[in-house]
Enzyme design. Structure first.
Site, PDB file in Angstrom:
ATOM      1  N   CYS A  51      20.279 101.752 -88.703  1.00  0.00           N
ATOM      2  CA  CYS A  51      19.793 101.071 -89.917  1.00  0.00           C
ATOM      3  C   CYS A  51      19.447 102.002 -91.066  1.00  0.00           C
ATOM      4  CB  CYS A  51      18.574 100.203 -89.587  1.00  0.00           C
ATOM      5  SG  CYS A  51      17.060 101.156 -89.363  1.00  0.00           S
ATOM      6  N   CYS A  97      13.552 103.030 -83.008  1.00  0.00           N
ATOM      7  CA  CYS A  97      13.375 102.840 -84.443  1.00  0.00           C
ATOM      8  C   CYS A  97      12.536 101.589 -84.670  1.00  0.00           C
ATOM      9  CB  CYS A  97      14.746 102.680 -85.100  1.00  0.00           C
ATOM     10  SG  CYS A  97      14.656 102.183 -86.839  1.00  0.00           S
ATOM     11  N   HIS A 106      13.467 109.526 -75.607  1.00  0.00           N
ATOM     12  CA  HIS A 106      12.147 109.445 -74.983  1.00  0.00           C
ATOM     13  C   HIS A 106      11.267 110.533 -75.562  1.00  0.00           C
ATOM     14  CE1 HIS A 106      14.762 107.343 -72.118  1.00  0.00           C
ATOM     15  NE2 HIS A 106      13.686 106.648 -71.789  1.00  0.00           N
ATOM     16  N   ARG A 118       7.474 116.360 -77.350  1.00  0.00           N
ATOM     17  CA  ARG A 118       8.908 116.573 -77.547  1.00  0.00           C
ATOM     18  C   ARG A 118       9.572 115.221 -77.693  1.00  0.00           C
ATOM     19  NH1 ARG A 118      13.084 116.909 -73.289  1.00  0.00           N
ATOM     20  NH2 ARG A 118      11.341 117.106 -71.827  1.00  0.00           N
TER      21      ARG A 118
HETATM   22 FE    FE Z   1      16.892 101.692 -87.102  1.00  0.00          FE
END
Ligand code: FE
Length: 136
Positions: A51, A97, A106, A118
């Site tokens: 996106c 997201c 992860h 991390r």
């Molecule tokens: Fe996205």
């Protein structure tokens, strides 16, 4: 993040192509040490491949040695969300997201300071936008 992006599975598949669709929309993982952005050292911003949301800055990218693009923090805590992932006999914190729910990877508690985290991502989940004045 407002304005959630939603598309049908067919629309995502057409937009992303098979490999990125499998990672971004089906929670897949690209093979280690194969991603196009793994060794990218350029200055800029990493966007959601699905996106276009801004997810990570190049200033947070570091060489973790794990085989996937790694960041010590998100560009904005509101842009990356987490949920528990109990697949593969492990309990991991999946990162997605916030705008489109696209799978990123992860987050693990073995990163560098100051966060100690991390954010382990797939190159296929990201798109890199170089800074215009970086000369890269
Ligand atoms: Fe996205």
């Amino acid at each position: 993040m407002n304005d959630k992006t939603t598309k049908s599975e067919d629309e995502w598949k057409a937009q992303l192509g098979e490999d990125a669709y499998r990672v971004c929309r089906r929670g897949g993982t690209e093979p280690a040490f194969t991603g196009a952005l793994l060794d990218n050292k350029a200055t800029g911003t990493y966007l959601c491949a699905s996106c276009g949301a801004e997810l990570f800055s190049s200033t947070a990218k570091y060489d973790s040695g794990c085989g996937w693009p790694s960041f010590s923090q998100a560009i904005d805590a509101g842009h990356v969300m987490e949920r528990l992932d109990h697949t593969h006999g492990m309990t991991r914190r999946e990162i997605l997201c916030s705008r489109c729910d696209g799978h990123l990877g992860h987050v693990f508690p073995d990163g560098p300071g100051p966060t100690g985290l991390r954010y382990c991502t797939n190159s296929l989940s990201l798109e890199f936008a170089p800074d215009k004045d970086s000369g890269d």
